[in-house]
Design an enzyme around this catalytic site. Structure first.
Site, PDB file in Angstrom:
ATOM      1  N   ILE A  43       0.863  -1.177   0.000  1.00  0.00           N
ATOM      2  CA  ILE A  43       0.000   0.000   0.000  1.00  0.00           C
ATOM      3  C   ILE A  43       0.900   1.226   0.000  1.00  0.00           C
ATOM      4  O   ILE A  43       1.605   1.487   0.970  1.00  0.00           O
ATOM      5  CB  ILE A  43      -0.921   0.001   1.236  1.00  0.00           C
ATOM      6  CG1 ILE A  43      -1.751  -1.291   1.263  1.00  0.00           C
ATOM      7  CG2 ILE A  43      -1.808   1.245   1.242  1.00  0.00           C
ATOM      8  CD1 ILE A  43      -2.473  -1.527   2.568  1.00  0.00           C
ATOM      9  N   GLU A  44       0.902   1.944  -1.120  1.00  0.00           N
ATOM     10  CA  GLU A  44       1.794   3.096  -1.278  1.00  0.00           C
ATOM     11  C   GLU A  44       1.149   4.384  -0.792  1.00  0.00           C
ATOM     12  O   GLU A  44      -0.067   4.478  -0.626  1.00  0.00           O
ATOM     13  CB  GLU A  44       2.185   3.257  -2.751  1.00  0.00           C
ATOM     14  CG  GLU A  44       3.026   2.125  -3.263  1.00  0.00           C
ATOM     15  CD  GLU A  44       3.416   2.283  -4.715  1.00  0.00           C
ATOM     16  OE1 GLU A  44       4.306   1.540  -5.145  1.00  0.00           O
ATOM     17  OE2 GLU A  44       2.842   3.132  -5.431  1.00  0.00           O
ATOM     18  N   GLU A  55       4.383  -7.796   3.028  1.00  0.00           N
ATOM     19  CA  GLU A  55       4.772  -8.723   4.089  1.00  0.00           C
ATOM     20  C   GLU A  55       4.322  -8.209   5.457  1.00  0.00           C
ATOM     21  O   GLU A  55       3.772  -8.945   6.273  1.00  0.00           O
ATOM     22  CB  GLU A  55       6.292  -8.926   4.108  1.00  0.00           C
ATOM     23  CG  GLU A  55       6.843  -9.523   2.835  1.00  0.00           C
ATOM     24  CD  GLU A  55       7.272  -8.475   1.816  1.00  0.00           C
ATOM     25  OE1 GLU A  55       6.554  -7.458   1.615  1.00  0.00           O
ATOM     26  OE2 GLU A  55       8.335  -8.664   1.213  1.00  0.00           O
ATOM     27  N   CYS A  89      10.985  -5.333   6.401  1.00  0.00           N
ATOM     28  CA  CYS A  89      10.124  -6.514   6.483  1.00  0.00           C
ATOM     29  C   CYS A  89      10.879  -7.698   7.071  1.00  0.00           C
ATOM     30  O   CYS A  89      10.335  -8.437   7.898  1.00  0.00           O
ATOM     31  CB  CYS A  89       9.570  -6.867   5.105  1.00  0.00           C
ATOM     32  SG  CYS A  89       8.319  -5.685   4.551  1.00  0.00           S
TER      33      CYS A  89
END
Length: 128
Positions: A43-44, A55, A89
């Site tokens: 999700i940018e 992740e 992540c």
């Protein structure tokens, strides 16, 4: 563990990615010790520091529902190449002791890594 199914779930999750800037969709699927699968997508945000990787979305969804023990995670994108979790992540995967990382490509092929192979010097619990 059904590795192919985990990759398929990651590939499915990438379809929900919000990527107006990079156009690079990533999906992840994490498997709990109880056999539940939680998925996530990247999700940018125009402020890149506010972007969240697939992740972490998958792991955080699982944790927010009371799951903190994991068997593995699969990560896949639209690319024919294998993609790997970023350092942030990987650090989260280390924190929650996710033992196995499966990276897949758009063709459903996959490779497996023990988390410490990809993050051998992770910042871990400090023992004094």
């Amino acid at each position: 563990m059904d590795r192919k199914n985990l990759i398929l779930k990651a590939l499915e999750a990438r379809k929900h990615a919000y990527v107006p800037y990079s156009k690079f969709r990533v999906g992840a699927a994490v498997l709990t010790d109880e056999g539940k699968i939680f998925t996530g997508c990247n999700i940018e945000n125009v402020s890149y520091g506010d972007t969240c990787c697939a992740e972490r979305v998958a792991i955080f969804k699982a944790i927010s529902e009371g799951n903190t023990n994991f068997k593995g995670i699969a990560v896949a994108s639209d690319s024919p190449d294998f993609i790997f979790p970023c350092g942030m992540c990987l650090q989260v995967l280390v924190e929650f002791k996710v033992p196995l990382i499966i990276v897949g490509n758009v063709d459903g092929q996959h490779k497996e890594f023990i988390t410490t192979e990809l993050m051998p010097y992770a910042f871990d619990e400090i023992k004094i």
